[in-house]
Enzyme design. Structure first.
Site, PDB file in Angstrom:
ATOM      1  N   GLU A   1      34.843  37.235  34.928  1.00 44.58           N
ATOM      2  CA  GLU A   1      33.434  37.611  35.048  1.00 44.58           C
ATOM      3  C   GLU A   1      33.138  38.852  34.198  1.00 44.58           C
ATOM      4  O   GLU A   1      32.091  38.949  33.551  1.00 44.58           O
ATOM      5  CB  GLU A   1      33.082  37.873  36.515  1.00 44.58           C
ATOM      6  CG  GLU A   1      33.068  36.613  37.365  1.00 44.58           C
ATOM      7  CD  GLU A   1      32.915  36.916  38.845  1.00 44.58           C
ATOM      8  OE1 GLU A   1      32.340  36.078  39.565  1.00 44.58           O
ATOM      9  OE2 GLU A   1      33.383  37.984  39.289  1.00 44.58           O
TER      10      GLU A   1
ATOM     11  N   ASP B   1      39.658  48.955  38.466  1.00 45.10           N
ATOM     12  CA  ASP B   1      40.256  48.286  39.633  1.00 45.10           C
ATOM     13  C   ASP B   1      41.313  49.209  40.231  1.00 45.10           C
ATOM     14  O   ASP B   1      42.511  49.008  40.083  1.00 45.10           O
ATOM     15  CB  ASP B   1      40.865  46.957  39.187  1.00 45.10           C
ATOM     16  CG  ASP B   1      41.591  46.238  40.311  1.00 45.10           C
ATOM     17  OD1 ASP B   1      41.268  46.502  41.487  1.00 45.10           O
ATOM     18  OD2 ASP B   1      42.480  45.421  40.015  1.00 45.10           O
TER      19      ASP B   1
ATOM     20  N   ASP C   1      28.475  39.432  39.038  1.00 46.88           N
ATOM     21  CA  ASP C   1      29.225  38.653  40.033  1.00 46.88           C
ATOM     22  C   ASP C   1      28.702  37.212  40.038  1.00 46.88           C
ATOM     23  O   ASP C   1      27.912  36.813  40.891  1.00 46.88           O
ATOM     24  CB  ASP C   1      29.062  39.303  41.410  1.00 46.88           C
ATOM     25  CG  ASP C   1      29.818  38.549  42.498  1.00 46.88           C
ATOM     26  OD1 ASP C   1      30.763  37.815  42.158  1.00 46.88           O
ATOM     27  OD2 ASP C   1      29.446  38.688  43.680  1.00 46.88           O
TER      28      ASP C   1
ATOM     29  N   ASN D   1      30.037  34.231  40.683  1.00 39.86           N
ATOM     30  CA  ASN D   1      30.320  33.320  41.804  1.00 39.86           C
ATOM     31  C   ASN D   1      29.896  33.884  43.158  1.00 39.86           C
ATOM     32  O   ASN D   1      30.145  33.275  44.198  1.00 39.86           O
ATOM     33  CB  ASN D   1      31.807  32.952  41.839  1.00 39.86           C
ATOM     34  CG  ASN D   1      32.699  34.172  42.055  1.00 39.86           C
ATOM     35  OD1 ASN D   1      32.201  35.290  42.253  1.00 39.86           O
ATOM     36  ND2 ASN D   1      34.003  33.966  42.012  1.00 39.86           N
TER      37      ASN D   1
ATOM     38  N   ASP E   1      30.907  36.278  45.161  1.00 36.64           N
ATOM     39  CA  ASP E   1      31.902  36.500  46.221  1.00 36.64           C
ATOM     40  C   ASP E   1      32.021  37.978  46.583  1.00 36.64           C
ATOM     41  O   ASP E   1      32.885  38.368  47.367  1.00 36.64           O
ATOM     42  CB  ASP E   1      33.267  35.967  45.796  1.00 36.64           C
ATOM     43  CG  ASP E   1      33.835  36.699  44.578  1.00 36.64           C
ATOM     44  OD1 ASP E   1      33.079  37.491  43.956  1.00 36.64           O
ATOM     45  OD2 ASP E   1      35.013  36.479  44.247  1.00 36.64           O
TER      46      ASP E   1
ATOM     47  N   HIS F   1      56.788  55.184  28.442  1.00 43.95           N
ATOM     48  CA  HIS F   1      56.246  54.062  29.215  1.00 43.95           C
ATOM     49  C   HIS F   1      56.483  54.225  30.714  1.00 43.95           C
ATOM     50  O   HIS F   1      56.000  53.388  31.484  1.00 43.95           O
ATOM     51  CB  HIS F   1      56.836  52.735  28.727  1.00 43.95           C
ATOM     52  CG  HIS F   1      56.142  52.187  27.520  1.00 43.95           C
ATOM     53  ND1 HIS F   1      55.171  51.217  27.586  1.00 43.95           N
ATOM     54  CD2 HIS F   1      56.260  52.503  26.202  1.00 43.95           C
ATOM     55  CE1 HIS F   1      54.731  50.942  26.374  1.00 43.95           C
ATOM     56  NE2 HIS F   1      55.385  51.714  25.506  1.00 43.95           N
TER      57      HIS F   1
ATOM     58  N   ASP G   1      42.547  49.784  43.170  1.00 46.08           N
ATOM     59  CA  ASP G   1      43.561  49.327  44.131  1.00 46.08           C
ATOM     60  C   ASP G   1      44.425  48.195  43.582  1.00 46.08           C
ATOM     61  O   ASP G   1      45.211  47.596  44.308  1.00 46.08           O
ATOM     62  CB  ASP G   1      42.893  48.881  45.442  1.00 46.08           C
ATOM     63  CG  ASP G   1      41.892  47.747  45.227  1.00 46.08           C
ATOM     64  OD1 ASP G   1      41.739  47.300  44.067  1.00 46.08           O
ATOM     65  OD2 ASP G   1      41.263  47.320  46.209  1.00 46.08           O
TER      66      ASP G   1
ATOM     67  N   SER H   1      43.886  45.178  42.850  1.00 51.28           N
ATOM     68  CA  SER H   1      43.723  43.912  43.559  1.00 51.28           C
ATOM     69  C   SER H   1      43.399  42.765  42.619  1.00 51.28           C
ATOM     70  O   SER H   1      43.394  41.605  43.017  1.00 51.28           O
ATOM     71  CB  SER H   1      42.597  44.037  44.591  1.00 51.28           C
ATOM     72  OG  SER H   1      41.361  44.321  43.945  1.00 51.28           O
TER      73      SER H   1
ATOM     74  N   HIS I   1      62.750  55.123  21.472  1.00 50.18           N
ATOM     75  CA  HIS I   1      61.303  55.152  21.191  1.00 50.18           C
ATOM     76  C   HIS I   1      60.862  54.293  20.011  1.00 50.18           C
ATOM     77  O   HIS I   1      59.704  53.896  19.941  1.00 50.18           O
ATOM     78  CB  HIS I   1      60.874  56.613  20.965  1.00 50.18           C
ATOM     79  CG  HIS I   1      59.398  56.853  21.025  1.00 50.18           C
ATOM     80  ND1 HIS I   1      58.580  56.305  21.986  1.00 50.18           N
ATOM     81  CD2 HIS I   1      58.590  57.603  20.234  1.00 50.18           C
ATOM     82  CE1 HIS I   1      57.340  56.714  21.791  1.00 50.18           C
ATOM     83  NE2 HIS I   1      57.314  57.496  20.733  1.00 50.18           N
TER      84      HIS I   1
END
Length: 700
Positions: A688, A637, A677, A679, A681, A223, A639, A641, A453
């Site tokens: 979504e 995703d 998308d 909404n 933005d 992990h 980065d 974020s 483990h």
């Protein structure tokens, strides 16, 4: 009176036996579901790896993007990484009331951290990054296999998986004492994921590692892997706790993980590794592998074998005529051996000294390229790179061989049967038998092997004639009361002494009688939780189950025998569970021994249906795929974020469309991403992403 005593004794033994049987069945359910989930993770990663291997980028920008997304994230050189994670530019506000760190660290810093985490305080991001920076510097100087001696301390304490459960670490320190010059510890990997305080555990362990570098030893687990962290919660935890600097912290942790040592040897007699061994395990190779190359063990980078073969022959001093002629010239032209310039006169000592330094540096750079030392570490030689450079006359292994060595020791499990075979249950590593254990122990003159483990009900378990010891330190792993945690202490005689515990605040205040009642209630609670998870698993495969049931229902009566029900369920779920024994908890008994399977599946759907009244078939698909969907979302995703940008979606869709042979223009991809998308933005969040998946399945 005697007959009454015998009757009570029989009743009590039957009662205890039933309790134990319930506990074992519950355990099998939890473990089977856990391993199936790990198998899904590896299948998903293999799918992305296949896509990447067969994708031809149309530009260097696409190539860099895909490589960063699916291999190991952005690759930073030394200076770039320090600049990216620049903690010195961060200011700690006066309003900050948490612990403060200054380096070099002192024992008081560790004590302050422990107290702060008990009070649910959070360490400032500046100190977290500073700690990770110092930890990385220290780990880079360590060998792949740490060597510990009981001569310098009375005993060595070995801890297994902690999985983000900070209360277990607190309890270990409370019972056994904090690390100190007289108290050595080995933490055998899997510090993170699943639990909610993985980052705090890392901070505590790294702090003690820097304070007591000779007494605290950390092994890498399966992990401690960026790709695994995306699925099992650690990446999400870091981003939730550090919304501003979480991306930098994750990047540093990812780099720290790949520098963790792979194993520990106690007195040259006890080998400690996270997972296990295989019939090809080679400790000499493990000593020399450049471990930092494997940021994610789930995927081993491939190299062109023609070039690699030439490199191996060149290193071993063989004639390049023996290698493939076409490959030889190409490979050697990329990596020509530098010829030293004419040596200046010995009379000019300054000029001669410069000439020696320059010649040595050129030779080192050539050797670096020859043995494939990562360019990201150009600024200083590490322990493993020095080993590689000083052993050029020895054997040279391919990248695939090195990767398999690491995969086996991080992912393997013991089995009672003889031999060694692929670990199909987990999807990675292997199963090794008593004969493999005996062979490895005899080869390296070892007494026994300690690994982790696997969750064990008592916190530890011997197998292979007491030559393999599994130690697991996360109590209540599946559910409160599901298992004990344990650690093992080894003195100079290397005889293991175990300490078991259960981090449950409620049980500590109860009397003996109350504890017995509490134990029965816990077993019922754990059992209920296990069957709830199993019913979710059954519901998620409703469509496949209907097809399997119909194969036994030749006359379309809607009814099958209970025996056929058990066979059909196992053929779909492949969990290896005793379905006939579990049947009373899952299926209402009938007088004629027949099951109306459609009615039974409708009851399952009623249990799982949410307040939003989603159609059962849609809910089934979402239940079955939610974990994979969340992992895919986090992979795209890049980065971390919590949002997928239009660019990230655009490049990922090009990868998918290439695999599926779908011709889609850039305008078409832009229209698709704008439709998801909802909404408007300019980004796609997980809701979504999930909603788009739901709508597509609904339209189908």
């Amino acid at each position: 009176a005697f007959k009454a005593a015998v009757l009570i004794q029989r009743w009590y033994r039957r009662y205890v036996a039933r309790l134990e049987m319930r506990r074992r069945c519950t355990w099998r359910i939890f473990q089977s579901i856990e391993y199936a989930c790990e198998q899904d993770q590896i299948k998903l990663h293999n799918f992305f790896s296949y896509l990447m291997d067969h994708f031809t980028p149309s530009s260097s920008k696409e190539r860099d993007f895909i490589s960063r997304m699916f291999v190991s994230g952005e690759s930073f050189k030394e200076a770039e990484l320090e600049k990216y994670c620049d903690y010195e530019s961060m200011e700690v506000p006066d309003s900050y009331t948490g612990p403060r760190l200054s380096f070099p660290l002192l024992p008081d810093h560790a004590t302050a951290l422990l107290e702060a985490f008990k009070q649910k305080q959070q360490l400032h991001a500046r100190y977290v990054l500073n700690l990770l920076h110092e930890t990385r510097k220290h780990l880079k100087q360590l060998p792949n296999i740490s060597h510990v001696s009981t001569c310098y301390s009375e005993e060595v304490t070995v801890c297994g998986d902690l999985h983000g459960q900070l209360d277990d670490l607190f309890l270990i320190f409370y019972k056994n004492g904090l690390p100190s010059p007289s108290k050595s510890y080995v933490f055998n990997g899997d510090f993170v994921d699943r639990g909610k305080q993985s980052l705090e555990i890392l901070i505590v362990l790294f702090t003690f590692l820097l304070i007591y570098p000779k007494e605290v030893h950390l092994n890498r687990g399966n992990h401690e892997d960026h790709m695994v962290n995306l699925r099992y919660g650690f990446a999400k935890e870091v981003m939730q706790k550090y919304k501003v600097h979480g991306k930098k912290i994750l990047k540093m942790i990812q780099n720290v993980f790949c520098w963790l040592p792979l194993a520990t040897l106690i007195d040259q007699k006890v080998l400690i590794i996270h997972g296990g061994i295989s019939d090809t395990t080679d400790l000499d190779m493990l000593e020399k592998i450049q471990r930092n190359k494997f940021i994610s063990v789930l995927r081993g980078k491939k190299r062109k074998e023609s070039n690699r073969n030439v490199e191996i022959k060149e290193i071993n001093g063989e004639s390049k005529v023996e290698a493939d002629p076409a490959g030889s010239e190409a490979a050697l032209s990329l990596c020509p051996q530098p010829r030293p310039a004419q040596a200046p006169s010995m009379a000019n000592r300054l000029e001669f000294s410069r000439w020696v330094r320059q010649t040595v540096q050129e030779q080192i750079e050539w050797c670096r390229r020859l043995v494939d030392i990562s360019e990201s570490e150009d600024e200083e030689l590490t322990y493993s790179s020095v080993v590689s450079l000083t052993d050029l006359d020895g054997p040279c292994w391919t990248r695939q061989e090195e990767w398999k060595q690491i995969l086996d020791i991080l992912w393997s499990d013991p089995m009672p049967q003889e031999g060694c075979r692929a670990n199909t249950v987990r999807g990675g590593g292997c199963y090794f038998g008593p004969d493999v254990t005996k062979m490895i122990l005899e080869k390296y003159k070892l007494q026994f092997l300690i690994r982790s483990h696997e969750c064990k009900q008592e916190g530890y378990e011997f197998c292979h004639n007491r030559k393999v010891l599994t130690i697991f330190s996360a109590s209540n792993y599946y559910e409160i009361g599901s298992n004990r945690g344990a650690y093992v202490k080894l003195g100079p005689d290397l005889v293991p002494h175990f300490v078991q515990y259960q981090a449950n605040k409620t049980a500590h205040t109860l009397t003996m009688t109350q504890r017995q009642v509490f134990l029965v209630a816990l077993i019922s609670r754990v059992e209920e939780s296990a069957f709830r998870a199993l019913r979710e698993k059954l519901f998620a495969h409703t469509s496949a189950l209907i097809s399997a049931f119909k194969a036994y229902d030749k006359d379309n009566t809607g009814r099958i025998t209970l025996s056929n029900w058990a066979t059909a369920v196992e053929s779909v779920l492949h969990l290896g569970l005793p379905w006939r024994m579990l049947r009373p908890q899952l299926v209402r008994s009938t007088a004629d021994g027949m099951l109306e399977y459609k009615s039974w599946l409708d009851d399952l759907a009623m249990e799982q249906r949410s307040q939003e009244h989603i159609q059962s078939s849609l809910l089934e698909v979402i239940y079955r795929n939610r974990s994979n969907l969340e992992t895919i979302f986090r992979i795209i995703d890049r980065d971390h974020s919590g949002l997928i940008s239009f660019e990230e979606f655009h490049q990922t869709w090009k990868l998918f469309s290439s695999h599926m042979n779908i011709e889609l223009t850039d305008d078409g991809i832009n229209d698709l991403v704008r439709s998801i998308d909802f909404n408007k933005d300019g980004n796609i969040d997980f809701n979504e992403f999930l909603e788009a998946f739901r709508l597509v399945k609904q339209s189908q």
